[in-house]
Write a protein that holds these residues in place. Structure first.
Motif, PDB file in Angstrom:
ATOM      1  N   LYS A  66     -78.003  78.198 -68.830  1.00 23.79           N
ATOM      2  CA  LYS A  66     -78.468  76.846 -69.164  1.00 23.79           C
ATOM      3  C   LYS A  66     -78.186  76.527 -70.631  1.00 23.79           C
ATOM      4  O   LYS A  66     -77.701  75.440 -70.957  1.00 23.79           O
ATOM      5  N   SER A  70     -75.377  73.730 -72.116  1.00 22.90           N
ATOM      6  CA  SER A  70     -75.755  72.645 -73.024  1.00 22.90           C
ATOM      7  C   SER A  70     -74.958  72.670 -74.321  1.00 22.90           C
ATOM      8  O   SER A  70     -75.013  71.717 -75.093  1.00 22.90           O
ATOM      9  N   ARG A  71     -74.225  73.735 -74.548  1.00 17.76           N
ATOM     10  CA  ARG A  71     -73.452  73.869 -75.781  1.00 17.76           C
ATOM     11  C   ARG A  71     -71.963  73.620 -75.580  1.00 17.76           C
ATOM     12  O   ARG A  71     -71.143  74.030 -76.395  1.00 17.76           O
ATOM     13  N   THR A 108     -76.235  70.504 -64.754  1.00 20.31           N
ATOM     14  CA  THR A 108     -75.384  70.289 -65.929  1.00 20.31           C
ATOM     15  C   THR A 108     -73.974  69.853 -65.581  1.00 20.31           C
ATOM     16  O   THR A 108     -73.270  69.338 -66.437  1.00 20.31           O
TER      17      THR A 108
END
Length: 161
Positions: A66, A70-71, A108
């Motif tokens: 996760k 997100s990066r 995501t």
């Protein structure tokens, strides 16, 4: 039977993708084989500088996935092994890891290659680890699946609004 019916995936023009490999530390010999197979697959695809992150066990894979999703990573590969024992621990860990990694991918939009072995015995895990004498190389397969999915998603045009 495991290993039968796998698709032949052709993956090209992906050397610019940012890929992270997250690997658990339990069952060192199996994990070393999975990581080596994953890194070899990335090299074959021209992805020369993947991120490799080690976490304590398979249960920690979803949270690491996760954060990496997100990066800005284009694909993530989760590697681990859970071997059945005499308690329900196996079922809880396998279910949690599978649901967690699926949730990361769906929420995501970042493909997560599932390289988590869920085996009854250590021998079954070694047979899938991609080491000498193994019949399967699940680390390599997980990379190929994640990167092929990332390439497919990249090829989809943004809709006109």
């Amino acid at each position: 039977m495991s290993g039968k019916g796998a698709p032949e995936l052709s993956v090209r023009n992906v050397s610019d993708l940012r890929v992270a490999v997250i690997a658990a530390q339990w069952h060192e010999k199996v994990m070393d084989g999975l990581v080596e197979g994953a890194l070899r697959a990335l090299g074959e695809l021209g992805i020369d500088e993947p991120t490799l992150l080690r976490v304590p066990g398979s249960f920690e894979l979803p949270v690491a996935a996760k954060v990496l999703a997100s990066r800005g990573y284009d694909a993530i590969v989760a590697l681990g092994v859970v071997i059945r024992g005499g308690t329900p621990h196996f079922d809880y860990v396998c279910q949690g890891v599978t649901q967690g990694l699926t949730q990361v991918s769906v929420e995501t939009g970042v493909p997560v290659g599932f390289g988590v072995l869920t085996c009854d015995t250590e021998e079954q895990a070694l047979d899938r680890a991609g080491i000498e004498g193994s019949t399967e190389d699940k680390g390599h397969e997980a990379v190929t699946a994640a990167v092929a999915t990332a390439a497919t998603l990249r090829s989809v045009s943004e809709p006109w609004h």
